[in-house]
Design a protein around this motif. Structure first.
Motif, PDB file in Angstrom:
ATOM      1  N   ALA A  12      53.035  87.721  33.564  1.00  0.00           N
ATOM      2  CA  ALA A  12      54.480  87.826  34.176  1.00  0.00           C
ATOM      3  C   ALA A  12      54.191  87.720  35.723  1.00  0.00           C
ATOM      4  O   ALA A  12      54.927  88.296  36.558  1.00  0.00           O
ATOM      5  CB  ALA A  12      55.110  88.840  33.610  1.00  0.00           C
ATOM      6  N   GLY A  13      53.122  87.056  36.372  1.00  0.00           N
ATOM      7  CA  GLY A  13      52.938  87.177  37.684  1.00  0.00           C
ATOM      8  C   GLY A  13      53.635  85.912  38.314  1.00  0.00           C
ATOM      9  O   GLY A  13      54.382  84.958  38.037  1.00  0.00           O
ATOM     10  N   ALA A  38      54.102  90.938  29.644  1.00  0.00           N
ATOM     11  CA  ALA A  38      53.271  91.705  30.941  1.00  0.00           C
ATOM     12  C   ALA A  38      52.546  92.948  30.417  1.00  0.00           C
ATOM     13  O   ALA A  38      53.102  93.633  29.448  1.00  0.00           O
ATOM     14  CB  ALA A  38      54.311  92.035  31.969  1.00  0.00           C
ATOM     15  N   ARG A  39      51.414  93.022  30.713  1.00  0.00           N
ATOM     16  CA  ARG A  39      50.484  94.291  30.622  1.00  0.00           C
ATOM     17  C   ARG A  39      51.361  95.486  30.727  1.00  0.00           C
ATOM     18  O   ARG A  39      51.373  96.486  30.099  1.00  0.00           O
ATOM     19  CB  ARG A  39      49.232  94.389  31.472  1.00  0.00           C
ATOM     20  N   ILE A  44      55.853  94.362  37.354  1.00  0.00           N
ATOM     21  CA  ILE A  44      56.372  92.782  37.769  1.00  0.00           C
ATOM     22  C   ILE A  44      56.924  93.066  38.792  1.00  0.00           C
ATOM     23  O   ILE A  44      58.088  93.647  39.279  1.00  0.00           O
ATOM     24  CB  ILE A  44      57.353  92.422  36.602  1.00  0.00           C
ATOM     25  N   LYS A  45      56.578  92.000  39.624  1.00  0.00           N
ATOM     26  CA  LYS A  45      56.871  91.839  41.129  1.00  0.00           C
ATOM     27  C   LYS A  45      57.909  90.961  41.478  1.00  0.00           C
ATOM     28  O   LYS A  45      58.493  90.773  42.576  1.00  0.00           O
ATOM     29  CB  LYS A  45      55.893  91.814  42.203  1.00  0.00           C
ATOM     30  N   ASN A  53      63.493  87.777  27.277  1.00  0.00           N
ATOM     31  CA  ASN A  53      63.014  88.832  26.820  1.00  0.00           C
ATOM     32  C   ASN A  53      61.619  89.159  27.441  1.00  0.00           C
ATOM     33  O   ASN A  53      60.746  88.430  27.298  1.00  0.00           O
ATOM     34  CB  ASN A  53      62.874  88.992  25.060  1.00  0.00           C
ATOM     35  N   TYR A  54      61.701  90.365  28.220  1.00  0.00           N
ATOM     36  CA  TYR A  54      60.251  90.874  28.513  1.00  0.00           C
ATOM     37  C   TYR A  54      59.616  91.968  27.848  1.00  0.00           C
ATOM     38  O   TYR A  54      60.452  92.793  27.350  1.00  0.00           O
ATOM     39  CB  TYR A  54      60.370  91.266  30.252  1.00  0.00           C
TER      40      TYR A  54
END
Length: 88
Positions: A12-13, A38-39, A44-45, A53-54
């Motif tokens: 998710a970078g 994402a780990r 998340i930036k 969906n994250y």
């Protein structure tokens, strides 16, 4: 009529949010981004993509039968993540 391909991202970078996801979003007649893993969701930036969906649960994303294409977008462990996706 062709149906859209549901896509999941591992990572998710910057590569996901700045390069790969925008490319897929411009082709919304053929693709839909369903899930981004994402780990750590708190790290998340990037601005989150609406209607996506994250998750931090990689197994649930890999086991989601609606996801037909996995994009590995991580700085390391490409082989391990690609192998996991193929095995699922």
């Amino acid at each position: 009529m062709q149906t859209k391909i549901n896509v999941g991202f591992i990572g998710a970078g910057k590569s996901t949010h700045r390069y790969q996801a925008p490319f897929i979003l411009r082709r919304n007649d053929k693709f839909t981004i369903k899930t981004i893993w994402a780990r750590n969701l708190n790290h998340i930036k990037w601005e989150r993509i609406p209607n996506v969906n994250y998750t931090d649960d990689l197994e649930s994303m890999l086991n989601d039968e609606e996801i037909e294409l996995i994009v590995v977008s991580t700085p390391v462990m490409h082989y391990e993540y690609a192998l996991m996706a193929l095995e699922h």
